[in-house]
Design an enzyme around this catalytic site. Structure first.
Site, mmCIF file in Angstrom:
data_model
loop_
_atom_site.group_PDB
_atom_site.id
_atom_site.type_symbol
_atom_site.label_atom_id
_atom_site.label_comp_id
_atom_site.label_asym_id
_atom_site.label_seq_id
_atom_site.Cartn_x
_atom_site.Cartn_y
_atom_site.Cartn_z
ATOM 1 N N SER A 1 0.824 -1.215 0.000
ATOM 2 C CA SER A 1 0.000 0.000 0.000
ATOM 3 C C SER A 1 0.861 1.270 0.000
ATOM 4 C CB SER A 1 -0.909 0.018 1.229
ATOM 5 O OG SER A 1 -1.592 1.256 1.278
ATOM 6 N N LYS B 1 -13.937 -3.525 1.105
ATOM 7 C CA LYS B 1 -14.717 -2.306 0.830
ATOM 8 C C LYS B 1 -16.236 -2.513 0.960
ATOM 9 C CE LYS B 1 -11.532 0.301 -2.089
ATOM 10 N NZ LYS B 1 -11.378 1.036 -3.347
ATOM 11 N N ASN C 1 -14.555 3.305 1.240
ATOM 12 C CA ASN C 1 -13.084 3.288 1.202
ATOM 13 C C ASN C 1 -12.481 4.159 2.306
ATOM 14 O OD1 ASN C 1 -13.337 5.940 0.250
ATOM 15 N ND2 ASN C 1 -11.674 5.707 -1.228
ATOM 16 N N ASP D 1 -13.576 7.498 -3.807
ATOM 17 C CA ASP D 1 -12.972 7.065 -5.077
ATOM 18 C C ASP D 1 -13.517 7.847 -6.280
ATOM 19 O OD1 ASP D 1 -11.179 5.166 -4.119
ATOM 20 O OD2 ASP D 1 -12.641 3.534 -4.200
ATOM 21 N N GLY E 1 -16.976 -3.288 -12.265
ATOM 22 C CA GLY E 1 -16.698 -3.710 -10.885
ATOM 23 C C GLY E 1 -16.876 -2.540 -9.927
ATOM 24 N N GLY E 2 -16.250 -2.661 -8.757
ATOM 25 C CA GLY E 2 -16.406 -1.646 -7.718
ATOM 26 C C GLY E 2 -15.853 -0.281 -8.115
ATOM 27 N N THR F 1 -19.126 -9.081 -19.215
ATOM 28 C CA THR F 1 -20.434 -9.612 -18.826
ATOM 29 C C THR F 1 -21.425 -8.445 -18.830
ATOM 30 O OG1 THR F 1 -19.122 -10.921 -17.275
ATOM 31 C CG2 THR F 1 -21.515 -11.109 -17.086
HETATM 32 P P1 ATR Z 1 -12.878 -3.848 -8.809
HETATM 33 O O1 ATR Z 1 -13.801 -3.923 -7.631
HETATM 34 O O2 ATR Z 1 -11.436 -3.652 -8.441
HETATM 35 O O3 ATR Z 1 -13.320 -2.855 -9.834
HETATM 36 P P2 ATR Z 1 -13.986 -6.356 -9.791
HETATM 37 O O4 ATR Z 1 -15.239 -6.107 -9.043
HETATM 38 O O5 ATR Z 1 -13.336 -7.671 -9.678
HETATM 39 O O6 ATR Z 1 -12.853 -5.299 -9.455
HETATM 40 O O7 ATR Z 1 -14.274 -6.012 -11.335
HETATM 41 C C1 ATR Z 1 -13.380 -6.312 -12.291
HETATM 42 C C2 ATR Z 1 -13.822 -5.784 -13.662
HETATM 43 O O8 ATR Z 1 -12.811 -6.156 -14.597
HETATM 44 C C3 ATR Z 1 -15.118 -6.374 -14.196
HETATM 45 O O9 ATR Z 1 -15.736 -5.448 -15.051
HETATM 46 C C4 ATR Z 1 -14.608 -7.588 -14.992
HETATM 47 O O10 ATR Z 1 -15.487 -8.023 -16.005
HETATM 48 P P3 ATR Z 1 -16.676 -9.084 -15.676
HETATM 49 O O11 ATR Z 1 -17.739 -8.299 -14.955
HETATM 50 O O12 ATR Z 1 -17.114 -9.586 -16.984
HETATM 51 O O13 ATR Z 1 -16.049 -10.139 -14.799
HETATM 52 C C5 ATR Z 1 -13.377 -6.995 -15.609
HETATM 53 N N1 ATR Z 1 -12.397 -7.990 -15.985
HETATM 54 C C6 ATR Z 1 -11.572 -8.699 -15.162
HETATM 55 N N2 ATR Z 1 -10.780 -9.514 -15.881
HETATM 56 C C7 ATR Z 1 -11.127 -9.348 -17.184
HETATM 57 C C8 ATR Z 1 -10.630 -9.882 -18.417
HETATM 58 N N3 ATR Z 1 -9.652 -10.792 -18.446
HETATM 59 N N4 ATR Z 1 -11.196 -9.441 -19.570
HETATM 60 C C9 ATR Z 1 -12.177 -8.509 -19.546
HETATM 61 N N5 ATR Z 1 -12.672 -7.954 -18.425
HETATM 62 C C10 ATR Z 1 -12.139 -8.351 -17.247
#
Ligand code: ATR
Length: 281
Positions: free
Chosen positions: A14, A65, A86, A101, A127-128, A151
């Site tokens: 960190s 988080k 956060n 954030d 994601g988050g 997705t």
């Molecule tokens: P964070 O909270 O740090 O944002 P997370 O909730 O794990 O992380 O979200 C990760 C994001 O990266 C998601 O949008 C994920 O896509 P999916 O929702 O389809 O899982 C995306 N992501 C992670 N690895 C990926 C990859 N290899 N190719 C495309 N998208 C990816």
């Protein structure tokens, strides 16, 4: 002496301690900011400890988080909409959660000098981090927000949970390359391209809109393949250091009432990142 800290798992890398301690030092505040390695099982005890030891403020990072929320006394509207905290503020032993954030992201873009007004924005990922950024972007005067995710159902869920209106659209990651030159601002919020997988890119592209700006919230490596490609096609680019620093600056202001010295924060964070990268070579 007042105590502040960050809880996460892992926590060894960190950059928050060096960032916040630089501020305590420069403002002559009698306080220290420490990293606390807390796993899922230890979270409840850690929060009890925060109360018992009267720790004034805590940053929260992966993987806590979301799961921290149930242990707090209250969270504000932003943290509630994002579904993640956060930053914790200890107000007379009442623990209040917020999320800096999204605002940190916006401030970093403003700091860079890119105006968000009336801009078409594309966010990669759902994601988050994406959630925090989209929440604040929706309040910042942009003309539209499009979300591209591997997705698509996850992106649709995200928008409806934040309560964002139907001007916003969701597309599949596979369709981005075709239309990427329609956007003024493109933001990668996924972890694709993060060290050690530095040759990965969320999607390939061969064109960008003239005058467009690309941001990757990753800062290790300093320039991801995504940013490198955008830059070689003529876009301006920005890595995730700005967002990291600005989210920290807002937390610092909430805790101390003082406006952070952003330039000093950036200097110590960039120096520490350089040291870590050299040590890993
Ligand atoms: P964070 O909270 O740090 O944002 P997370 O909730 O794990 O992380 O979200 C990760 C994001 O990266 C998601 O949008 C994920 O896509 P999916 O929702 O389809 O899982 C995306 N992501 C992670 N690895 C990926 C990859 N290899 N190719 C495309 N998208 C990816």
């Amino acid at each position: 002496m007042k105590c502040y800290g960050v809880i996460g798992d892992p926590i060894g890398h960190s950059l928050s301690p060096v960032m916040h301690n630089s501020q305590f030092n420069t403002f002559g505040i009698d306080a220290i900011y420490l990293p606390f390695h807390v796993n899922n099982e230890g979270l409840r005890n850690a929060i009890d400890g925060m109360r018992g030891l009267k720790i004034r403020g805590m940053s929260v990072t992966i993987p806590h988080k979301e799961s921290i929320i149930k242990h707090l006394d209250a969270i504000d509207e932003e943290a509630s909409k994002i579904g993640a905290v956060n930053t914790i503020i200890n107000e007379n032993n009442k623990l209040i959660g917020t999320n800096t954030d999204g605002k940190g992201f916006i401030n970093s873009v403003i700091d860079y000098g890119f105006s968000l007004n009336d801009k078409k924005v594309l966010i990669i990922g759902a994601g988050g981090a994406s959630r925090a950024i989209i929440y604040r972007l929706s309040l910042s005067g942009v003309s539209s927000i499009t979300v591209a995710n591997r997705t698509t159902s996850r992106a649709e869920e995200l928008l409806s949970e934040i309560g964002i209106d139907c001007k916003n659209t969701v597309i599949s990651l596979n369709d981005v390359s075709e239309i990427i030159d329609e956007f003024d601002l493109v933001v990668n919020t996924t972890s694709v391209g993060m060290s050690p997988n530095i040759s990965d890119i969320p999607f390939t592209f061969n064109k960008v809109k003239k005058g467009s700006h690309f941001i990757d919230i990753i800062y290790n490596p300093y320039e991801t393949k995504f940013l490198n490609r955008a830059s070689s096609l003529g876009a301006t680019v920005q890595n995730g250091i700005g967002m990291f620093i600005h989210q920290g600056a807002i937390a610092f202001e909430l805790w101390t009432g003082k406006e952070a010295n952003i330039k000093l924060m950036e200097k110590v964070v960039v120096e520490r990142l350089g040291e870590k990268n050299n040590a890993n070579r």
